[in-house]
Design a protein around this motif. Sequence first.
Motif, PDB file in Angstrom:
ATOM      1  N   GLU A 127       0.843  -1.198   0.000  1.00 10.66           N
ATOM      2  CA  GLU A 127       0.000   0.000   0.000  1.00 10.66           C
ATOM      3  C   GLU A 127       0.878   1.248   0.000  1.00 10.66           C
ATOM      4  O   GLU A 127       1.892   1.314   0.705  1.00 10.66           O
ATOM      5  N   GLU A 152       1.045   4.690   1.222  1.00 14.18           N
ATOM      6  CA  GLU A 152       0.397   5.520   2.246  1.00 14.18           C
ATOM      7  C   GLU A 152       0.353   6.989   1.859  1.00 14.18           C
ATOM      8  O   GLU A 152      -0.492   7.736   2.354  1.00 14.18           O
ATOM      9  N   ARG A 180      -3.207   0.555  -3.661  1.00 10.10           N
ATOM     10  CA  ARG A 180      -3.008  -0.702  -2.950  1.00 10.10           C
ATOM     11  C   ARG A 180      -3.039  -1.836  -3.959  1.00 10.10           C
ATOM     12  O   ARG A 180      -3.803  -1.781  -4.933  1.00 10.10           O
TER      13      ARG A 180
END
Lengths: 138, 155
Positions: free
Chosen positions: B60, B62, B94
Amino acid sequence: MPRDRKSSNQLAPIGLQRDLREAYGAPPSRGVAVPSDLLETARAKAGARGPSPVRLWTRRVALAAVLAVLMFRQQSPGALHAGDIDGNGVVDIADVHRLALALRSGELYFGGDVNRDGYFDEDDVRYLLAAAVRLGPS
Amino acid sequence: MIGAPLVALSLALVAAGSPNDRLGAAVASEAHTESSRFLAIDVFVDSGDWPLASWQIEIEDETHAMELVGIEGGEHPAFARPPTFDAAAFLHHRVILASFQLDGPFPTHRTRVARLHFRMREQSIPKLVAHLRAATSVDGELIAADVETVPGEEP
């Protein structure tokens, strides 16, 4: 005689019966008169025989279904999703790997038809792999 | 007498340019202000002494400043093909990668299993979080492993 012609003893529709009664009065009673005590005896015998066979069969099927669900839950309490081979609650690559190993070994695996097409083949492995990497809500 | 004004008008229109030319200039200006660069990220899995037969990793971004544009396979022949992923990852920040192999040889210890290509804004600092969801050995049993993402070679 035409095959679709109604027989003479078949009743007319309710609305038509009501109209006929208004026009010609109530029809005369037919058949054999049965005394009330005989009717009571017949009803008592029918009640003593218990429920009809259809009802009994329905109860047995419902009981078998409940037992089957309970037995399945006892065998794999963590298997919440289709394709969760190892029963840890999630479908991941470990399930895919085990499914592929089972397919290659040729063993009869009843849980292998994860795409519900009636066959346990490579399509099931591909289906489960796609499900494992599918993006859900983060 | 009339020819001189017509020539002047034609020259003025050519100097102004067509609407498409002006649109192209605007897009070029926007691309200049939002300049981007490409970044390759190598994904490593370290399974220790266990032979690695399958793996699944969730990565992922962020910062939400990176855009996934490509996915390559790993260095070992067992995982040389690109891993399986959801195509919706190109629209999200993601991605879930997974791959498995039934026939050996299988890699052990630290091995690169995938390479991801991102496009990102010039000034942004990438921050990726990688999480190993599962890894199995040859017999399908779960094994412990470490996952690491490091910037790779610039394409």
